[in-house]
Design a protein around this motif. Structure first.
Motif, PDB file in Angstrom:
ATOM      1  N   LYS A   1     -59.707  82.880  45.021  1.00 52.34           N
ATOM      2  CA  LYS A   1     -60.884  82.533  44.060  1.00 52.34           C
ATOM      3  C   LYS A   1     -62.144  82.936  44.896  1.00 52.34           C
ATOM      4  O   LYS A   1     -63.305  82.803  44.203  1.00 52.34           O
ATOM      5  CB  LYS A   1     -61.063  81.579  43.363  1.00 52.34           C
ATOM      6  CG  LYS A   1     -59.928  81.188  42.398  1.00 52.34           C
ATOM      7  CD  LYS A   1     -59.908  80.008  41.477  1.00 52.34           C
ATOM      8  CE  LYS A   1     -58.692  79.759  40.620  1.00 52.34           C
ATOM      9  NZ  LYS A   1     -58.896  78.562  39.897  1.00 52.34           N
ATOM     10  N   SER A   2     -61.947  83.274  46.074  1.00 53.80           N
ATOM     11  CA  SER A   2     -63.010  83.516  46.942  1.00 53.80           C
ATOM     12  C   SER A   2     -63.706  84.765  47.479  1.00 53.80           C
ATOM     13  O   SER A   2     -63.992  84.950  48.473  1.00 53.80           O
ATOM     14  CB  SER A   2     -63.163  82.758  48.219  1.00 53.80           C
ATOM     15  OG  SER A   2     -63.033  81.118  48.196  1.00 53.80           O
ATOM     16  N   SER A   3     -63.284  85.738  46.401  1.00 58.34           N
ATOM     17  CA  SER A   3     -63.722  87.199  46.681  1.00 58.34           C
ATOM     18  C   SER A   3     -63.062  87.943  47.812  1.00 58.34           C
ATOM     19  O   SER A   3     -62.039  87.549  48.144  1.00 58.34           O
ATOM     20  CB  SER A   3     -65.123  87.338  46.361  1.00 58.34           C
ATOM     21  OG  SER A   3     -65.526  88.564  46.234  1.00 58.34           O
ATOM     22  N   SER A   4     -63.772  88.868  48.387  1.00 55.46           N
ATOM     23  CA  SER A   4     -63.368  89.482  49.675  1.00 55.46           C
ATOM     24  C   SER A   4     -63.277  88.614  50.918  1.00 55.46           C
ATOM     25  O   SER A   4     -62.322  88.878  51.764  1.00 55.46           O
ATOM     26  CB  SER A   4     -64.301  90.626  50.101  1.00 55.46           C
ATOM     27  OG  SER A   4     -65.543  90.243  50.071  1.00 55.46           O
TER      28      SER A   4
ATOM     29  N   SER B   1     -70.231  82.417  55.697  1.00 57.41           N
ATOM     30  CA  SER B   1     -69.810  83.181  54.430  1.00 57.41           C
ATOM     31  C   SER B   1     -69.492  82.337  53.234  1.00 57.41           C
ATOM     32  O   SER B   1     -69.415  81.079  53.530  1.00 57.41           O
ATOM     33  CB  SER B   1     -68.240  83.883  54.970  1.00 57.41           C
ATOM     34  OG  SER B   1     -68.616  84.915  55.822  1.00 57.41           O
ATOM     35  N   HIS B   2     -69.511  82.627  52.031  1.00 60.22           N
ATOM     36  CA  HIS B   2     -69.407  81.960  50.958  1.00 60.22           C
ATOM     37  C   HIS B   2     -67.887  81.941  50.419  1.00 60.22           C
ATOM     38  O   HIS B   2     -67.179  82.900  50.353  1.00 60.22           O
ATOM     39  CB  HIS B   2     -70.284  82.601  49.744  1.00 60.22           C
ATOM     40  CG  HIS B   2     -71.683  82.199  50.051  1.00 60.22           C
ATOM     41  ND1 HIS B   2     -72.439  83.066  51.020  1.00 60.22           N
ATOM     42  CD2 HIS B   2     -72.382  81.030  49.552  1.00 60.22           C
ATOM     43  CE1 HIS B   2     -73.877  82.537  51.056  1.00 60.22           C
ATOM     44  NE2 HIS B   2     -73.897  81.303  50.138  1.00 60.22           N
ATOM     45  N   ILE B   3     -67.593  80.590  50.140  1.00 56.33           N
ATOM     46  CA  ILE B   3     -66.023  80.546  49.475  1.00 56.33           C
ATOM     47  C   ILE B   3     -66.190  79.712  48.181  1.00 56.33           C
ATOM     48  O   ILE B   3     -67.437  79.025  47.904  1.00 56.33           O
ATOM     49  CB  ILE B   3     -65.406  79.540  50.689  1.00 56.33           C
ATOM     50  CG1 ILE B   3     -66.075  78.564  51.290  1.00 56.33           C
ATOM     51  CG2 ILE B   3     -64.752  80.802  51.547  1.00 56.33           C
ATOM     52  CD1 ILE B   3     -66.084  77.304  50.629  1.00 56.33           C
ATOM     53  N   TYR B   4     -65.300  79.489  47.534  1.00 62.91           N
ATOM     54  CA  TYR B   4     -65.145  78.892  46.062  1.00 62.91           C
ATOM     55  C   TYR B   4     -64.617  77.541  46.307  1.00 62.91           C
ATOM     56  O   TYR B   4     -63.391  77.441  46.548  1.00 62.91           O
ATOM     57  CB  TYR B   4     -64.850  79.849  45.107  1.00 62.91           C
ATOM     58  CG  TYR B   4     -64.760  79.114  43.686  1.00 62.91           C
ATOM     59  CD1 TYR B   4     -66.037  79.345  43.054  1.00 62.91           C
ATOM     60  CD2 TYR B   4     -63.788  78.427  43.130  1.00 62.91           C
ATOM     61  CE1 TYR B   4     -66.109  78.539  41.683  1.00 62.91           C
ATOM     62  CE2 TYR B   4     -63.898  78.009  41.864  1.00 62.91           C
ATOM     63  CZ  TYR B   4     -64.972  78.085  41.143  1.00 62.91           C
ATOM     64  OH  TYR B   4     -65.278  77.649  39.742  1.00 62.91           O
ATOM     65  N   LEU B   5     -65.044  76.518  45.663  1.00 64.73           N
ATOM     66  CA  LEU B   5     -64.769  75.268  45.765  1.00 64.73           C
ATOM     67  C   LEU B   5     -64.635  74.346  44.573  1.00 64.73           C
ATOM     68  O   LEU B   5     -65.589  74.700  43.887  1.00 64.73           O
ATOM     69  CB  LEU B   5     -65.207  74.406  46.730  1.00 64.73           C
ATOM     70  CG  LEU B   5     -65.365  74.671  48.386  1.00 64.73           C
ATOM     71  CD1 LEU B   5     -66.747  74.821  48.603  1.00 64.73           C
ATOM     72  CD2 LEU B   5     -64.583  73.865  49.183  1.00 64.73           C
TER      73      LEU B   5
END
Length: 193
Positions: free
Chosen positions: A178-181, A134-138
């Motif tokens: 900040k990592s959406s759903s 899954s994608h996360i924000y860094l």
């Protein structure tokens, strides 16, 4: 359930408060040790530089309080890094909750790492209903190497700890708010641990 976001002047507080509100909860901002101790969940945010953030924690005595907390605690970004033994950033002694030292990315890669990345090797109730990769924000220039407390990894020139977990303490290098759903689900999981 009372949710407290630790206020020590080094956090991205509003976006965390809004993310928690979207999940149907309210969070209080506090630097009061009694209020923090009585919370059902504690969030330890952080944006900025390690040594000045630790100096603020020491000045308020929160450096002694945080490691003694017994309820679930979530450190975010710099908050997670300060929960480690120490950091190369400003040659900082940390809270020594996670048994790893934070180091700077090698000079061969562009820092800070900013943007979306994948997390994998998910090993905690923090990641219930989250799929591998899954994608996360860094946004970060320093990282915690993988260690026995690693509960998720990400890759940026090398594999590093995207999340750490030990006993009632959790940390994410990424910003769940900040990592959406995906980030919303991780916050929800933390609140429901």
């Amino acid at each position: 359930m009372k949710i407290v976001i630790i206020d020590y002047g080094a956090g991205n507080i509003q976006s965390i408060k809004f993310a928690i509100r979207r999940l149907g909860y309210e969070a209080t901002l506090s630097d009061n040790p009694e209020e923090i101790k009585q919370a059902g969940r504690v969030i330890f945010p952080g944006v900025g530089e390690a040594s000045s953030a630790m100096a603020k924690l020491r000045a308020s005595g929160l450096d002694r309080l945080i490691p003694q907390l017994t309820q679930p605690v979530l450190g975010i970004c710099l908050g997670m890094q300060l929960m480690c033994k120490g950091s190369e950033e400003g040659n900082t002694k940390g809270l020594d909750i996670f048994d790893v030292d934070v180091v700077k990315f090698p000079e061969s890669v562009k820092v800070p790492q900013i943007g979306w990345n994948e997390i994998s090797n998910l090993k905690s109730g923090l990641f219930t209903s989250i799929t591998e990769n899954s994608h996360i924000y860094l946004v970060h220039s320093y990282y915690a190497p993988t260690c026995e407390d690693t509960i998720a990894v990400s890759e940026y020139a090398l594999l590093y700890s995207a999340a750490l977990g030990k006993d009632n303490f959790y940390g994410t290098q990424f910003h769940p708010e900040k990592s959406s759903s995906v980030g919303a689900q991780i916050l929800k999981n933390f609140l429901e641990l």
